[in-house]
Design a protein around this motif. Structure first.
Motif, mmCIF file in Angstrom:
data_model
loop_
_atom_site.group_PDB
_atom_site.id
_atom_site.type_symbol
_atom_site.label_atom_id
_atom_site.label_comp_id
_atom_site.label_asym_id
_atom_site.label_seq_id
_atom_site.Cartn_x
_atom_site.Cartn_y
_atom_site.Cartn_z
ATOM 1 N N ARG A 57 200.484 56.613 17.730
ATOM 2 C CA ARG A 57 201.548 55.795 17.497
ATOM 3 C C ARG A 57 200.732 55.095 16.665
ATOM 4 O O ARG A 57 201.712 54.026 16.030
ATOM 5 C CB ARG A 57 201.287 55.248 18.842
ATOM 6 C CG ARG A 57 202.406 55.808 20.189
ATOM 7 C CD ARG A 57 203.438 57.013 19.738
ATOM 8 N NE ARG A 57 204.747 55.813 19.810
ATOM 9 C CZ ARG A 57 206.011 55.821 19.062
ATOM 10 N NH1 ARG A 57 205.618 57.432 18.654
ATOM 11 N NH2 ARG A 57 206.571 55.660 18.498
ATOM 12 N N VAL A 58 199.835 55.065 15.440
ATOM 13 C CA VAL A 58 199.766 54.670 14.446
ATOM 14 C C VAL A 58 200.754 54.656 13.006
ATOM 15 O O VAL A 58 200.984 54.159 12.771
ATOM 16 C CB VAL A 58 198.439 54.717 13.937
ATOM 17 C CG1 VAL A 58 197.785 54.116 12.688
ATOM 18 C CG2 VAL A 58 197.476 54.668 14.990
ATOM 19 N N GLY A 59 201.630 55.906 13.064
ATOM 20 C CA GLY A 59 202.706 56.136 11.973
ATOM 21 C C GLY A 59 203.661 54.747 12.782
ATOM 22 O O GLY A 59 204.630 55.086 11.506
ATOM 23 N N ARG A 60 203.625 54.434 13.070
ATOM 24 C CA ARG A 60 205.409 53.369 13.897
ATOM 25 C C ARG A 60 205.332 52.325 13.021
ATOM 26 O O ARG A 60 206.515 51.681 12.707
ATOM 27 C CB ARG A 60 205.316 53.339 15.261
ATOM 28 C CG ARG A 60 203.908 52.476 16.013
ATOM 29 C CD ARG A 60 204.388 52.177 17.652
ATOM 30 N NE ARG A 60 203.539 51.087 18.084
ATOM 31 C CZ ARG A 60 202.691 50.818 17.695
ATOM 32 N NH1 ARG A 60 202.137 52.955 18.367
ATOM 33 N NH2 ARG A 60 201.239 50.093 19.035
ATOM 34 N N PHE A 61 203.952 52.243 12.211
ATOM 35 C CA PHE A 61 203.831 50.767 11.016
ATOM 36 C C PHE A 61 204.117 51.220 9.688
ATOM 37 O O PHE A 61 204.424 50.332 9.787
ATOM 38 C CB PHE A 61 202.529 50.179 11.845
ATOM 39 C CG PHE A 61 202.266 49.630 13.273
ATOM 40 C CD1 PHE A 61 202.939 48.805 13.614
ATOM 41 C CD2 PHE A 61 201.152 49.837 13.941
ATOM 42 C CE1 PHE A 61 202.523 48.230 14.878
ATOM 43 C CE2 PHE A 61 201.256 49.808 15.125
ATOM 44 C CZ PHE A 61 201.817 48.672 15.679
ATOM 45 N N GLY A 62 204.166 52.498 10.110
ATOM 46 C CA GLY A 62 204.454 53.168 8.642
ATOM 47 C C GLY A 62 203.441 53.702 8.062
ATOM 48 O O GLY A 62 201.663 53.737 8.681
ATOM 49 N N ASP A 63 202.769 54.478 6.884
ATOM 50 C CA ASP A 63 201.935 55.515 6.160
ATOM 51 C C ASP A 63 201.436 54.457 5.422
ATOM 52 O O ASP A 63 201.280 54.763 4.049
ATOM 53 C CB ASP A 63 203.049 56.452 5.733
ATOM 54 C CG ASP A 63 201.548 57.391 5.626
ATOM 55 O OD1 ASP A 63 200.335 57.375 5.980
ATOM 56 O OD2 ASP A 63 202.053 59.180 5.049
ATOM 57 N N PHE A 111 197.188 62.946 12.713
ATOM 58 C CA PHE A 111 197.221 62.543 11.291
ATOM 59 C C PHE A 111 197.510 61.434 10.494
ATOM 60 O O PHE A 111 196.759 61.027 9.389
ATOM 61 C CB PHE A 111 197.730 64.052 10.614
ATOM 62 C CG PHE A 111 197.462 65.088 10.979
ATOM 63 C CD1 PHE A 111 196.256 65.754 10.154
ATOM 64 C CD2 PHE A 111 197.997 65.943 11.490
ATOM 65 C CE1 PHE A 111 195.919 66.424 10.503
ATOM 66 C CE2 PHE A 111 198.120 67.331 11.547
ATOM 67 C CZ PHE A 111 196.434 67.465 11.078
ATOM 68 N N ASP A 112 197.858 60.080 10.657
ATOM 69 C CA ASP A 112 198.206 59.619 10.572
ATOM 70 C C ASP A 112 197.073 58.022 10.652
ATOM 71 O O ASP A 112 196.572 57.569 9.516
ATOM 72 C CB ASP A 112 199.539 58.538 11.475
ATOM 73 C CG ASP A 112 200.777 58.997 10.520
ATOM 74 O OD1 ASP A 112 200.444 59.444 9.244
ATOM 75 O OD2 ASP A 112 201.490 59.321 11.063
ATOM 76 N N ALA A 113 196.342 58.243 12.101
ATOM 77 C CA ALA A 113 195.648 57.267 12.135
ATOM 78 C C ALA A 113 194.291 58.230 11.736
ATOM 79 O O ALA A 113 193.042 57.630 10.483
ATOM 80 C CB ALA A 113 194.850 57.537 13.553
ATOM 81 N N LEU A 114 193.961 59.109 11.597
ATOM 82 C CA LEU A 114 192.633 59.663 10.231
ATOM 83 C C LEU A 114 192.545 59.116 8.919
ATOM 84 O O LEU A 114 191.755 59.308 8.533
ATOM 85 C CB LEU A 114 193.203 61.884 11.110
ATOM 86 C CG LEU A 114 191.591 62.747 9.985
ATOM 87 C CD1 LEU A 114 190.354 62.276 11.025
ATOM 88 C CD2 LEU A 114 191.870 63.573 10.505
#
Length: 745
Positions: free
Chosen positions: A648-654, A381-384
Motif C-alpha cells: 500500500r506504499v503506492g497510495r501516497f504516490g510513486d 514494487f512501489d516499496a522496492l
C-alpha cells in the motif's frame, strides 16, 4: 547442537540438511581465513564463523522443538539426542587423537601416546572440552588448539534440555515467552561481552557468556516453531528477504542494534528456507555434523603440513566434506538406525498421535496474485523502488560526506540501488509492451514518465538552486555559457557542473551525479520493441546473449587504463554497459512470468543472496555475471509478492523517481549550508522526500494523465483519442500509476 529432528516430514520434504551443510561451510570458511592469517570477511557486522554458528543454533532450536512436539517423552527425547551427538563425536575424537595428532606432533610417536595430555583429550567424549594435544599445531594461528569448536556441543546439549521445560508454559503464551527470554538472555550476553576474559563465568571449562551469546538464536528458533501451524504459512519469502535487508542496513547504520535484530531474524530466515522443499537440496545426506566435528583439525593439518598450498580453504572444504560423508554412512546413520530399532519404539498411541499431527509437505511459497503484474495494489514494487532510491541516497551520502561506503557483494550501495532500478524497469516495461504492443504508444508512455519530471528538475536546479549557491554574481552566472549547457540534461546528455556551484565541496562541483543513468535507461527502452521483431523463443535467447555480450564488454572496458576509458554521450561507456544486462534479464523474466513456479521461489532467492556474497568475496569481478542473473530474479520475485503494508506504499504516490532526481543536489545543498550536521543522510532523505511528493503531485502525475490508454481525471469519461501514426489509441479505464515506467518509475 546439530540436532536432527526425527519424522518423515523433515527428512523427506525440507531443505534443513542443505541449510546445515551451508552453515558448516560458512564456519569452515571463516575459520580458514583466521588460520591462514588473512582478514576474515563478515556479514551484518559479525565474523563469518559466528554467522554459521548462529544458523546452526537457530536450526537446532527449531528442529528440537519439532522433535519434542512429535514425541513428548523425556526418556526417548534424551536417547535421540545422545544417538545424534555421541557416535560421531567418539569417531571424531578417535580420528583426531590416533591419526591427525601423530602426523602433526613434534614428539615421537611413543612419547605422544604416553603423554597425559593425550589421555585428557578423551574428556571430549563426555563434552568436557580439551583443546590441546601434546605439541600438536604449535606455532600456528590458534597455536596448540586442535578443535576449539567442540564447546558448542556442550552448549547445544544444555540448550536442548530447555526444550521440554518450555512445555510448562501455556501453548498460546509459549512463543511470546520464548522471545522474551531470548531478549533477556541476549541482553545478559551483551552485558558480559566487555569483560577481558571469561574465567569468572565458567562451567565445565565452558564460558557461560559464550552459551548466552548463542542461546537467543536457539530460543528464537523454538519460538518460531511454536508459531508454525504445521503448514508453513507463518514463513513468507518476502518477509525473509526483508529480514536479510534489514540486518544489513541496521548493521551499517546502527551497529549497536544489529545483534538484537539478528536474534530474531536469523532463526526466521533459517526456518523460512528450511521449511521449503527444493528438489535437489532435500535429497542431500546429513553430513553437516561430521563436517563440523572434523573441519577444524583438518584445516590445521593442511595449513601445518602444506604451508605454501595455494588454496587451503578449498582443499579443507573438500577434505571435510569427504570425511563428513564417511562419518555419516559408516558411523552416524548406522547408530541412528540401531537406536531407533532397539530403543526408540514408541507405544502405538504415540505413533498414531504423531501421524495425526505430522505437518504436511510445505508448499507455502507465496504465489503472485492473479491480477496483472505491476499493479500497485497487490505487490511490493512501489516499496522496492523507494528502497532502491534510499540505497542510492545512502551510498551517495556516505561518499559526499567523506565516509566509507559499506557496499554489498563488492559493489557500492548506490550501484546496488541502481541495479534494483534497472531490474524492475526491465520487467515492468516488458510487461507493459506485452499488454499494448504499439511502438508509438509505447514510446509516448516512456517519454511521459521520464521527461516531465526531469525537465522540471533541471530548470529548478539551474535557475533556482544554482544562483542561490553560486560563488558568481547573478549577472555573471546567467551570462555564463555553462548555465545553459547544463540544460543538455533535458536531452539525457549528462552535464554535471554549473558555474561556481558547489566548488568548495569534497565531491568537486558535481550538481547531480545521478542523471547519467537516464540515457542508458532510455536506450534499454528502445530494445523492447526491437526485440519484438523476433519470435518469443528467439527473443529469450537473444536477450540472454545480448546481456552477456554487453556486460562482458563493459567489464573489459572497465579494466582498461583510465586514459583509455570511452566517454559516450556524457558518461563512461563501461558504466552504461554493465547496467544493460540487468534490464535485459528483467525483460527476460517478464516474458517468462506466466510459467508457474518460475518466480517467487524463496529457495532460489535465499540461495542467490548467499551465492552472490560468496562469489564476490572469493572471485571479485567474476561475481558480476552471477549478479546479472540473480539480482533481477530476487528483485522481481520480491516485487511480485504482496506484503501487508508494503503493498500500500503506492497510495501516497510513486515517489521513487523524484527521490532519485533530487537526492544528489539536495545532499550537496545540505552539506554546503550545514557542513557540521550530525546526520546529513537522514536530513537529506527527509528533505528529498518532501520535494519528491511535490514533484509527483504537481508534475509527474498530471503528465501521466496524458498517457495513451489512460483516462483523464477531470471529465470522468474517456478523453479524446490520440492518433499516433497509423494507430488510434483510445483511452481505457486503467489505474493512473505508471506500470513499467522505467528505472526511476
Amino acid at each position: 547442537m546439530l540436532a536432527r529432528s526425527t519424522g518423515r516430514w523433515r527428512h523427506a520434504n525440507s531443505n534443513f540438511d542443505a541449510l546445515r551443510i551451508f552453515a558448516v561451510l560458512v564456519v569452515l570458511y571463516g575459520n580458514g581465513y583466521i588460520l591462514t592469517g588473512a582478514l576474515a570477511p563478515g556479514l551484518w557486522g559479525e565474523p563469518f564463523f559466528l554467522i554459521g554458528l548462529h544458523l546452526l543454533f537457530a536450526i537446532s532450536g527449531f528442529l528440537l522443538a519439532d522433535s519434542w512436539q512429535r514425541d513428548p517423552d523425556w526418556c526417548r527425547y534424551a536417547i535421540r539426542r545422545a544417538l545424534r551427538l555421541l557416535p560421531g563425536l567418539f569417531a571424531a575424537v578417535l580420528l583426531t587423537v590416533l591419526v591427525i595428532g601423530p602426523l602433526a606432533t613434534r614428539l615421537s610417536l611413543r612419547f605422544y601416546l604416553l603423554n597425559g595430555q593425550t589421555f585428557r583429550y578423551f574428556a571430549n567424549f563426555v563434552l568436557i572440552q580439551q583443546r590441546t594435544l601434546p605439541r600438536v599445531f604449535e606455532g600456528q594461528q590458534w597455536s596448540g588448539s586442535v578443535n576449539p569448536m567442540l564447546w558448542t556441543l556442550l552448549a547445544g546439549s544444555l540448550l536442548a534440555a530447555c526444550v521440554p521445560l518450555a512445555t510448562v508454559l501455556p501453548a498460546r503464551l509459549r512463543p511470546l515467552a520464548l522471545l522474551a527470554v531470548c531478549l533477556v538472555v541476549g541482553g545478559l550476553s551483551q552485558f558480559l561481552a566487555p569483560f577481558p576474559d571469561g574465567r569468572w563465568f565458567q562451567f565445565l571449562p565452558l564460558e557461560v557468556r559464550l552459551v548466552l551469546a548463542e542461546a537467543p538464536f536457539f530460543l528464537a528458533g523454538m519460538a518460531w516453531r511454536h508459531l508454525d501451524r504445521g503448514d508453513g504459512s507463518a514463513f513468507r519469502a518476502d518477509v525473509a528477504m526483508l529480514c536479510f535487508a534489514a540486518n544489513w542496513l541496521v548493521a551499517s547504520w546502527w551497529s549497536d542494534w544489529a545483534v538484537p535484530l539478528l536474534w530474531l531474524t536469523v532463526p526466521y530466515m533459517a526456518a523460512c528456507f528450511g521449511r521449503r522443499s527444493a528438489p535437489l537440496l532435500r535429497r542431500l545426506p546429513n553430513i553437516s555434523y561430521g563436517m563440523y566435528l572434523i573441519a577444524f583439525p583438518v584445516q590445521q593439518s593442511i595449513v601445518s603440513l602444506f604451508p605454501r598450498f595455494a588454496h587451503p580453504i578449498i582443499a579443507c572444504t573438500l577434505a571435510a566434506a569427504l570425511l563428513g560423508i564417511l562419518f555419516w554412512f559408516l558411523v552416524e546413520r548406522p547408530a541412528l538406525r540401531l537406536g531407533r530399532r532397539r530403543l526408540l519404539v514408541p507405544p502405538a498411541a504415540s505413533v498414531l498421535a504423531s501421524a495425526q499431527v505430522a505437518p504436511r509437505r510445505c508448499e507455502c511459497t507465496p504465489q503472485p496474485h492473479a491480477s496483472p503484474p505491476g499493479s500497485p495494489r497487490d505487490n511490493n514494487f512501489d516499496a522496492l523502488r523507494i528502497f532502491a532510491a534510499i540505497l542510492v541516497i545512502y551510498g551517495h551520502g556516505r561518499d559526499l560526506a567523506g565516509g566509507a561506503d559499506p557496499g554489498l557483494w563488492g559493489e557500492p550501495l548506490a550501484r546496488i540501488g541502481l541495479d534494483i532500478f534497472f531490474s524492475i524497469s526491465g520487467f515492468l516495461v516488458t510487461t507493459s509492451w506485452e499488454r499494448d504492443p504499439r511502438p508509438l504508444a509505447f514510446l509516448a508512455k516512456r517519454a511521459l514518465r521520464i521527461f516531465p519530471g526531469l525537465i522540471v528538475c533541471i530548470l529548478v536546479t539551474a535557475f533556482l538552486l544554482g544562483p542561490a549557491v553560486s560563488t558568481m554574481s547573478p549577472g555573471a552566472y546567467f551570462s555564463s555559457p555553462g548555465t545553459y549547457t547544463y540544460l543538455a540534461n533535458m536531452a539525457l546528455y549528462a552535464r554535471q557542473h554549473l558555474p561556481g556551484v558547489f566548488t568548495t565541496l569534497q565531491h568537486g562541483a558535481a550538481v547531480n551525479g545521478s542523471l547519467w543513468s537516464l540515457f542508458p535507461e532510455w536506450l534499454c527502452y528502445l530494445t523492447v520493441p526491437l526485440s519484438a521483431l523476433l519470435t518469443r523463443r528467439l527473443r529469450a535467447c537473444a536477450l540472454s546473449v545480448a546481456a552477456l555480450a554487453c556486460g562482458g564488454i563493459g567489464v573489459l572496458l572497465f579494466l582498461a587504463p583510465a586514459d583509455r576509458q570511452i566517454v559516450f554521450y556524457g558518461a563512461s561507456l563501461h558504466y552504461m554497459l554493465v547496467q544493460v544486462p540487468l534490464f535485459l534479464m528483467g525483460g527476460l523474466f517478464g516474458l517468462m512470468r506466466r510459467r508457474n513456479g518460475l518466480l517467487g521461489g524463496a529457495d532460489l532467492c535465499l540461495l542467490f543472496l548467499t551465492l552472490n556474497f560468496g562469489i564476490s568475496t572469493w572471485f571479485g569481478w567474476w561475481s558480476l555475471p552471477i549478479e546479472w542473473l540473480t539480482m533481477p530474479y530476487m528483485v522481481i520475485s520480491f516485487g511480485l509478492l504482496s506484503l501487508p503494508g508494503l503493498n500500500r506504499v503506492g497510495r501516497f504516490g510513486d515517489l521513487s523517481y523524484g527521490l532519485y532526481l533530487y537526492a544528489f543536489p539536495m545532499q550537496q545543498l545540505v552539506l554546503y549550508f550545514l557542513p557540521g550536521i550530525q546526520a546529513p543522510i537522514a536530513a537529506c532523505t527527509l528533505l528529498t522526500l518532501l520535494i519528491a511528493l511535490l514533484s509527483w503531485h504537481l508534475v509527474e502525475k498530471p503528465a501521466l494523465r496524458l498517457k495513451p490508454g489512460t483516462p483523464s481525471d477531470g471529465a470522468g469519461g474517456p478523453s479524446k483519442p490520440w492518433r499516433l501514426g497509423l494507430h488510434t489509441l483510445k483511452t481505457a479505464a486503467k489505474p493512473s500509476s505508471s506500470l513499467g515506467c522505467g528505472v526511476k518509475s
